[in-house]
Each structure stands twice: as structure tokens, then as C-alpha cells.
Design a protein around this motif. Sequence first.
Motif, short mmCIF file in Angstrom:
data_model
loop_
_atom_site.label_atom_id
_atom_site.label_comp_id
_atom_site.label_asym_id
_atom_site.label_seq_id
_atom_site.Cartn_x
_atom_site.Cartn_y
_atom_site.Cartn_z
N GLN A 1 1.15 -1.53 0.18
CA GLN A 1 0.23 0.03 -0.19
C GLN A 1 1.50 1.29 0.01
O GLN A 1 0.43 2.38 -0.97
CB GLN A 1 -1.06 -0.23 1.55
CG GLN A 1 -2.20 0.95 1.52
CD GLN A 1 -3.10 0.78 2.35
OE1 GLN A 1 -3.03 0.40 3.19
NE2 GLN A 1 -3.51 2.42 2.62
N TYR A 2 1.40 1.95 1.03
CA TYR A 2 2.70 2.64 0.95
C TYR A 2 4.35 2.74 -0.24
O TYR A 2 4.47 3.92 0.39
CB TYR A 2 2.41 3.12 2.89
CG TYR A 2 1.25 2.93 3.25
CD1 TYR A 2 0.78 3.93 3.20
CD2 TYR A 2 1.24 2.01 4.78
CE1 TYR A 2 -0.53 3.95 3.65
CE2 TYR A 2 -0.24 1.72 4.96
CZ TYR A 2 -1.30 3.57 4.60
OH TYR A 2 -2.29 3.23 5.18
N PRO B 1 3.53 1.13 -4.34
CA PRO B 1 4.36 1.96 -5.89
C PRO B 1 5.06 3.01 -5.12
O PRO B 1 5.40 3.52 -6.98
CB PRO B 1 2.70 3.20 -5.02
CG PRO B 1 2.89 1.59 -3.92
CD PRO B 1 3.09 0.93 -3.35
N ARG B 2 6.41 3.32 -4.80
CA ARG B 2 7.02 4.35 -5.01
C ARG B 2 7.88 3.65 -4.93
O ARG B 2 8.46 4.32 -6.85
CB ARG B 2 7.63 5.20 -3.38
CG ARG B 2 8.42 5.80 -3.43
CD ARG B 2 8.75 6.04 -2.38
NE ARG B 2 7.42 6.96 -1.20
CZ ARG B 2 7.79 6.73 0.28
NH1 ARG B 2 8.58 6.71 0.46
NH2 ARG B 2 6.47 6.90 0.49
N TYR C 1 7.46 3.26 -8.82
CA TYR C 1 7.72 4.94 -10.21
C TYR C 1 9.29 4.91 -10.52
O TYR C 1 9.38 5.54 -10.93
CB TYR C 1 6.45 5.61 -8.82
CG TYR C 1 6.74 7.11 -10.17
CD1 TYR C 1 6.50 7.11 -11.47
CD2 TYR C 1 7.81 8.61 -9.23
CE1 TYR C 1 6.32 8.53 -12.14
CE2 TYR C 1 7.81 8.68 -9.89
CZ TYR C 1 7.25 8.96 -11.14
OH TYR C 1 6.86 10.64 -11.89
N TRP C 2 9.73 4.91 -9.12
CA TRP C 2 10.92 5.65 -9.04
C TRP C 2 12.12 3.71 -10.56
O TRP C 2 12.41 5.13 -10.71
CB TRP C 2 11.44 5.25 -7.88
CG TRP C 2 11.63 6.03 -7.01
CD1 TRP C 2 11.61 7.19 -7.73
CD2 TRP C 2 12.02 7.14 -5.34
NE1 TRP C 2 11.76 8.75 -6.22
CE2 TRP C 2 11.60 7.87 -5.26
CE3 TRP C 2 12.10 5.59 -3.90
CZ2 TRP C 2 11.75 8.49 -3.97
CZ3 TRP C 2 12.47 6.27 -3.44
CH2 TRP C 2 11.80 7.35 -3.27
N PRO D 1 0.24 7.21 7.85
CA PRO D 1 1.17 6.47 6.78
C PRO D 1 1.65 7.86 5.88
O PRO D 1 2.61 7.31 5.19
CB PRO D 1 1.28 5.27 6.38
CG PRO D 1 0.20 4.51 6.97
CD PRO D 1 -0.11 5.51 7.89
N THR D 2 0.68 8.41 5.43
CA THR D 2 0.59 9.58 3.94
C THR D 2 1.16 10.76 5.57
O THR D 2 0.93 12.19 4.15
CB THR D 2 -0.57 9.34 3.51
OG1 THR D 2 -1.03 10.20 3.88
CG2 THR D 2 -0.46 8.27 2.77
N LYS E 1 1.54 15.06 1.25
CA LYS E 1 0.84 14.06 0.07
C LYS E 1 1.31 13.98 -1.05
O LYS E 1 1.03 13.72 -2.37
CB LYS E 1 -0.78 14.62 -0.52
CG LYS E 1 -1.37 14.68 1.00
CD LYS E 1 -1.67 13.51 1.33
CE LYS E 1 -2.45 14.07 3.61
NZ LYS E 1 -2.66 12.73 4.38
N LEU F 1 4.72 12.07 -0.77
CA LEU F 1 6.14 11.83 -0.32
C LEU F 1 7.19 10.67 -1.07
O LEU F 1 8.21 10.29 -0.11
CB LEU F 1 5.38 10.20 0.32
CG LEU F 1 4.69 10.98 1.23
CD1 LEU F 1 3.55 9.57 3.14
CD2 LEU F 1 4.85 11.86 3.43
N ALA G 1 -0.65 9.58 -2.45
CA ALA G 1 0.07 10.60 -2.04
C ALA G 1 1.18 9.32 -1.46
O ALA G 1 2.58 10.21 -0.94
CB ALA G 1 -0.44 10.91 -0.51
N VAL G 2 1.50 8.17 -1.70
CA VAL G 2 3.13 7.72 -1.60
C VAL G 2 4.06 8.23 -2.22
O VAL G 2 5.18 7.59 -2.06
CB VAL G 2 2.64 6.02 -0.84
CG1 VAL G 2 2.01 5.90 0.12
CG2 VAL G 2 2.88 5.63 -2.24
N CYS G 3 4.05 8.69 -3.62
CA CYS G 3 5.38 9.10 -4.10
C CYS G 3 4.52 10.41 -5.13
O CYS G 3 3.66 10.51 -5.04
CB CYS G 3 5.14 7.71 -5.52
SG CYS G 3 4.21 7.44 -6.08
#
Lengths: 535, 121
Positions: A376-377, A380-381, A384-385, A419-420, B33, B35, B119-121
Amino acid sequence: MAAEGNAKPAKKLSLKENYALLTRGLGWEPSYEKKEDIFRTIDFEGVVIHDWDKWEDPFRLTMDAYWKYQGEKERKLYAIIDAFQQNNGQFNVTDARYVQALKVFINGITELEYLSHRGFNMLAREFPGVGPRIAAQMQSLDELRHATTQIHTISQYAKYFTGMNEFPYQFDRVWYLSIPKSFFEDAVTSGPFEFIVAISFAFEYVLTNLAFMPWMSGAAFNGDMATVSFGFSAQSDEARHMTLGIEVIKFLLEQDPANVPLVQKWIDKWFWRGYRLLSLLATMMDYMLPKRVMAWNEAWEIYYEQNGGALFADLARYGIKPPKRAPETIAEKGHVAHQMWSVFYANRDAVGFQMWLPSEEEMAWMSEKYPDTFDQYYRPRYEYWKAMEAAGTPFKNTTLPQLCQVCQWPCLFTDSGDPTTLSLRETEYQGQTFHMCSDGCKDIFDDTPEKYVHAWLPVHQIYQGNCFLPGVDPTAPDFNPMYEALRYMGIKPGVDNGDFKGGADATNWEKWTSRPANIHEGAYTDAVRDSHIKS
Amino acid sequence: MPIKAITPDYHGDFKDGVEKFNGNQLVNIHWEKHLMFAWPMCVPLPPGMPFGALIEGVLPGIFGAHPNFKQIDWNAVEWKTSKGPFKPDLAKSLSDNGIGHKTTISFRTPGLNGVNGNAVC
């Protein structure tokens, strides 16, 4: 001669008598100096000690036996280190990513052993009781031994890999190394009782198993026999240090009820400071070990929630409660390793080791280990990276972060409820603003702002112009503050830092071992492909 | 309760007073938002800098790599500090907008909450 020959041999002392003479018997009552002039730092913290002889020495170890045991351990350890060096053991580890974790260790942890040596040296001078003085003296020597064995072990890696050859210099200058440095200097500059509660109890007894057990298993699992050997050589010392930690607490609590609130305050403070320091370990365990033994949240469950829970249930009879901010550590356990890796990755041009994004295999592992948080947190980051890397526009942060005035991490932690949302805390003190990363750090600042206003925060020091080498002209037209700050820190820009793939360590690893530098991604260079074709 | 120290009335020097920053003050800026930038950024800025110059001259260098950045409608942005929400006057200086040394400014961009609204990226 005959008379001497007929003399009865001296009666062999019992172990107990021998022990008493070689420990308590070494003390004396001063005759021409007042006690308070000799032991000048023992009263100001407000701890009440009625009878130092009530100290139960947990080791039952005399100094002569100590030297003998330690000497044996050293001989065994150095035989293994010699064999490791002669057999090029540095190339037997899983891959070159593992070596990046060793850099964090040598640059960030080894100096803590040395600071600990200094701290216990001071205690060995400052405590009026003979029992604790001897215990502190032994631990002081242990810590010095740990520092030297770590340096000797890792020196073999330093001959082949970047970023390990400037560790004492870097410890005093690199921005993220101010995190461990400030932790230990806070302890060393406290009074003797706060120091021993901080280090012997909160750190060694409550938290150190986290550093030892999973980390040393991780070293073994990844083929680093040298690190495992110094780990095991240190482990019997650590067991002694933990025993000292619990004895200290019981002694203080049993001496006088007035000590209970002081001890509680120090436990609350140093549990939190120790936890924040160990967050570094969370990211090392989950991200830097190519083969993982357990996840940070599992380690926290075993070594704090279960073991720590039993410990504090036991201490309840003295009126001691679990650390005030323990619930926050449990709430964060699914997040902290991922948040930290994100910060290091984004700032990889400003650190002294090389960085990568987790592989598919690793992300699948994290999804399994962190079912409530990773997908979830954090996934996705990273995805994307990865897409940005693939598009040739990799993400890099270029601005310095806001730091916590107490733990000195960037203010990167999130609120336990959301967590956001970042957990940003601040305090106004004498007309100035101070920032903290959490309620735990804010508690500490608000309790003694007199101490923490003085913190050497690297980001602020860079902006004040205090972190450039002599001769650097900040007004020159081509002045590059980031480049110059890295040089000041002892980090070689473009060699020690940046992306793992394409970096010196990964490239050399493949050239020298013909094995992939990252076991999850296959070969980066022809050195590996060639060797596979040939074989 | 005052600190307990060997030296009576011990007080450490303030290490980061504004006078040490060569005419600048530190400002911390956090884009909520988003992150990918999961911590506030710290920059030294002249206290007399107009707030509009912060938006036009400083923020792109910090946050410009984010795909949401170009889409921001600056009239719709919601600003706050630890003292609560505020509406900046873009022509006035940071000081006149109440932004002092080490103030942390958080801003929120309604409708833009991270890559693909995550919001996590």
C-alpha cells in the motif's frame, strides 16, 4: 634452603576468597583526601546510594582471569582473520551489495564502540564502589577490543572496496553519521548514572540483541566469515554487558525509592534514542543483506515486544513501567525500514555508499513480510522510481533535509495514525524554533532544552559555511556547495556514492569474481558474461 | 525542571541563531501528500525575499522533478505553518508573511495528491 623446603605451601585460596581479595580487596578508604573531592560527579544527578557493597557483581570475574580469557579469544579470532585474508574471503560474500552494509557498520558503528570505551573508562574512575568500578573497567577494555577487531576485520574489505578507508574522519563530519555520534556523545556527556542506565540497560540489555542476533546471522548467511567471527568473539562480552545492565537497574532501584523516577525517566529517554539509532539497522537488515534472515518487524516482535515485555513485567515490582514511547515503536515497525531506504535512495549522491532499488524478488519478500504496509505505502513509490530510472530520468533529491534536533535524522517519520502524514513536531524555546521528528524526541528536547540547543546539526552547519575544506571559496562563480560539502565529509563524489549499478564496487566485483554484483539482476558487465561463455 | 549538570546553571550555546546564517534565515518547506519528498526541505533564504519569489524561484528547484509540480494552481494552494493556515501575500516578504527563522511551511495542492493520486509518491 632446607627450612624453606620444609615450609608448608601457602593455603590455596577458595574461589570466593580469591575473588574477594582481587575485587573488593583492591579498594581502600582515603585518608588524606575527602571522598567528595575524589568522586566529584557522583551526586549531581540526585541518585541516592546507601551502600555500595550491596552491589552484586554479576560476573564473578577477576582481572587476572579476564586477561586470560580475552587473550584466548583474541588468538582464536586473529587466526580466523588471517585465514580469511589469505583466502580472499572478501569475495566469498553473496554479492557486492552486502559490502555496502559493511560500510555503514565501519563508518557508523565501530566508533560507537570506541565512545563506549571512553564512557566506561570514566565510570571506572567516577564510581566510589569497587564492584562497579571493576565491572566498568572490564567493559571499557571490551569496547576497545571490539573497536580494534572490527577495524582489523573490515580493513581487508577496505583494500578492495570504496568508502571504508576514512572512517574516523567521516564519523565526525558526514551528515548522517551525526546520528550515531550524537547518540553516544549525549550519553557520554550525561552523569555517570544516566550513562550506565542509557548504555548498559536501555541499549545493551533491552536493545542490543537486535543488533547482534539478526545482524550476525545475516553476516553468516551471506558468507561473511570475518564479521561472524568478530561477532562471536564479542558475544560473550555482550552477555556480560547485558548482565551488568540488569544488575545496574536492580541496584539503583533497591538502594532508594527516590531513584525510581530518575531511572524511569532515563529508560524512557534512552529506549527511544536507542530505538531511533537502531532504525538504521532496520534498513540494513531488510534492504542491504542480499540474503535475508528475518524482517525488521519480526526482529522487533521477538526482541522487544516479547523479550522486552517479559523484562518490564518483571521490573513492575519496583514501580518501573515499560518505556513511555514503546507503543510508537510497535506502530512504526512496518514502516521504518522502508521510509529510511527511501531517504537514502533519494539522497544517494550525498551518502558514502552506493544505492539500488529493491528487486522484484525482494519486493515480493517484503509484500509477504509486511502485508499491512508494503504494497500500500512503499511498492508504488519504488515502482515509480524504477520507471523513472528506466526512462533515463532517475529521481534524485537535491535539497538538504530538515533534521530532528534530538536524534538528527531527517524528519522523515510518519504519524502512527496516518502513514501519508509526516510526524512533524516543534517547540518554541527562548524565542527560537526547534524541530523534532516525533513525540519521543520532543519529550527529550522539552525535558532538557539547555543541552539540545547546542546540537551540531550538519545541515545547519553546511548552511553556516562551516563544512568546506580550507581554501574553498564559496563566492567563486563555479562554487558547488554539495560537491564541496561531500569533499569536506571525506566522501569522494562519483566514487563512494551514487548508483550501485555502474559504480566502482559493482564493476570491480564482476571483474574480480566473474559473479554478478547483484544476485537478483544478473550480470551488469561483460566480465560475468564472458566467464559464463568460457565455462 | 532545570537540567542537572556539574556546572550550576549550565546552558549550551544556541548553535543555530539567525545571525549565523550570513544574512539568510532557514526556511523548511514540505509538500504534503507527495511522499517522494518524504521530509521537509531546508533552505537558506533572505528574510526580505517576496513570497512570490519563493514560489517562482525556489520551489521549482526543490520539487520540480515531480510530475504534479507543473500542474499546480498556485491560487488554490493551501498553506500552513505550526501556527495554523495562512494566505500569503505574494508581493510581501517572507518576514511580512510571518515566516521567521526555522519556520516550517507545509503546503497542500488540492486535487494533486501524488503520482496517479497516490500520496506515497
